[in-house]
Design an enzyme around this catalytic site. Sequence first.
Site, short mmCIF file in Angstrom:
data_model
loop_
_atom_site.label_atom_id
_atom_site.label_comp_id
_atom_site.label_asym_id
_atom_site.label_seq_id
_atom_site.Cartn_x
_atom_site.Cartn_y
_atom_site.Cartn_z
N THR A 1 0.83 -1.13 0.16
CA THR A 1 0.01 -0.03 -0.14
C THR A 1 0.96 1.26 0.01
OG1 THR A 1 -1.67 -1.13 1.20
CG2 THR A 1 -1.68 1.03 1.11
N LYS B 1 -3.22 2.89 9.78
CA LYS B 1 -2.16 3.43 9.07
C LYS B 1 -2.75 4.27 7.91
CE LYS B 1 0.09 0.74 6.61
NZ LYS B 1 0.99 -0.50 6.05
N CYS C 1 -3.74 -1.89 8.79
CA CYS C 1 -4.17 -1.31 7.59
C CYS C 1 -4.98 0.00 7.93
CB CYS C 1 -5.05 -1.91 6.55
SG CYS C 1 -3.95 -3.33 6.01
N PHE D 1 -19.54 -4.03 7.47
CA PHE D 1 -18.66 -3.00 8.33
C PHE D 1 -19.78 -1.97 8.94
CE2 PHE D 1 -14.22 -4.03 7.17
CZ PHE D 1 -14.51 -5.29 6.66
N LEU D 2 -20.43 -2.57 9.67
CA LEU D 2 -21.39 -1.53 10.37
C LEU D 2 -21.98 -2.28 11.59
CD1 LEU D 2 -24.34 -0.26 8.18
CD2 LEU D 2 -22.48 1.00 9.19
#
Length: 450
Positions: free
Chosen positions: A121, A264, A261, A250-251
């Site tokens: 990344t 950062k 990840c 993702f709630l």
Amino acid sequence: MKIAVIGCGYVGLVSGTCLAALGHHVVAVDVMEERVKQLRQGIVPIYEPGLSELIRNEVAVGRLSFDIDTAKATQSAETIFLAVGTPPAKEGGYDFSYLFSAAEIVAKAANGPKTLVVKSTVSPGTGSKIAQMVAKLSPHKIEVVNNPEFLREGTAIQDFMQPDRIVFGASSPAGIATLREIYQPLIDKGYEIFSMSRESAELTKFAANAMLATRISFINEVSQLAQAIGADIESVRMGIGTDKRIGPAFLKAGIGYGGSCFPKDVQALVHQMKTLGLNPLLLSGIEAANTRQKQIFAKRILDVINDKKDAVVAVWGLAFKADTDDVRESPAFDVIETLLKAGVTVKAYDPQAAETARKVLGDKITYCKTLAECTWGADVVALVTNWNEFITQNWEMIAKLMRGKHILDGRNCLASGRVTAAGLHYHAVGRPELKPGEGKMGSMGVVSAG
Ligand code: UDX
């Protein structure tokens, strides 16, 4: 194709092994001699479900091998993947020193035209800097392209082999053509490919992680209001998540996100925007909301302890999430530090991450070999990682082991009715506290459809 993968960490090891499984001939390289030695002995230095077996298979059929020499691996490969670490830099942003030094070795060793794939990344624009650097160091054409990873620890192999999409970033058709050749087996299976500029691909990775982190910080902030007014955030999650434009993933409210990840990448995005004189109002709030969420949970444990002298807390979980041994930025550490500062004795148990945690925490806490040992004599149980082992517990047995009566579920993953049926108090995130005997057996207490 002959491929070298530089960096045998969570990303490099999974990517290299999966590229071999796609049929390529892969040499995976790491500068740590001990790690290469272990890998050659079939010892895998990270816990990732299914990885050991896949490595063993790919080595046995001769498609995968390990080496310590980046230059040598470069010379026998057509394509080199850079999957080295890009840790946070002290002044904000990233430390790209490992990445640039690996690229320099590749450029100097190149014995013909190569494709250099940046898998790590990187901040948007980094690929172009690498391209400029290698062009000065090698007489051969080195095509620098970007191919971001979207691997979740715990499901990394599945995320590589059955991707939602594959992103190619390149500044020329040749770069795209090479990436298509590498991923042809997945293209043939119908997986979606998106080809774009290098900068767009680099930004895609950031934007994806920032979006996921935003969702988590959003629901965590709303969970504070739910807690204050006696609403149930799990019901709210289903109430909004069933809107197809939102979706339930993702709630999940909880103790906050961790990992190598999200923290950062979000801070690097904020840093880069500020460096460019932009003002990331929303993005700056994501990390702050996450830090606060961890602090709130730690305070709730102390509230339950209520200044009890010689208090003992059993921390269930040390990894930043289930199905990994990775403890980087684990919320468990923030909670443990707060408890230790308050003079609380902390015992912890994690099915996989005790040893990686010990490297960070040292002997400030007691590491238990079993959940029962950890729970024995505890005034409070604080669940901070949603391991399945914790979810399917025998709560009558847990109640007998404890000195106190309070369970704090930092991941909203327990069946509250089973906990309270065993005579325990159930506390969760953004959900009403349940006293012994209250709540529904089995379910998470979420309202049923209709
Ligand atoms: C993430 C991205 O998902 C992946 O695409 C990227 O390549 C790398 O970063 P990872 O960090 O392995 O993957 O874990 P992930 O499953 O995304 O969870 C990150 C953190 O968010 C964990 O601490 C998890 O517990 C937390 N989380 C996740 C929540 O708090 N709520 C949720 O609903 C989902």
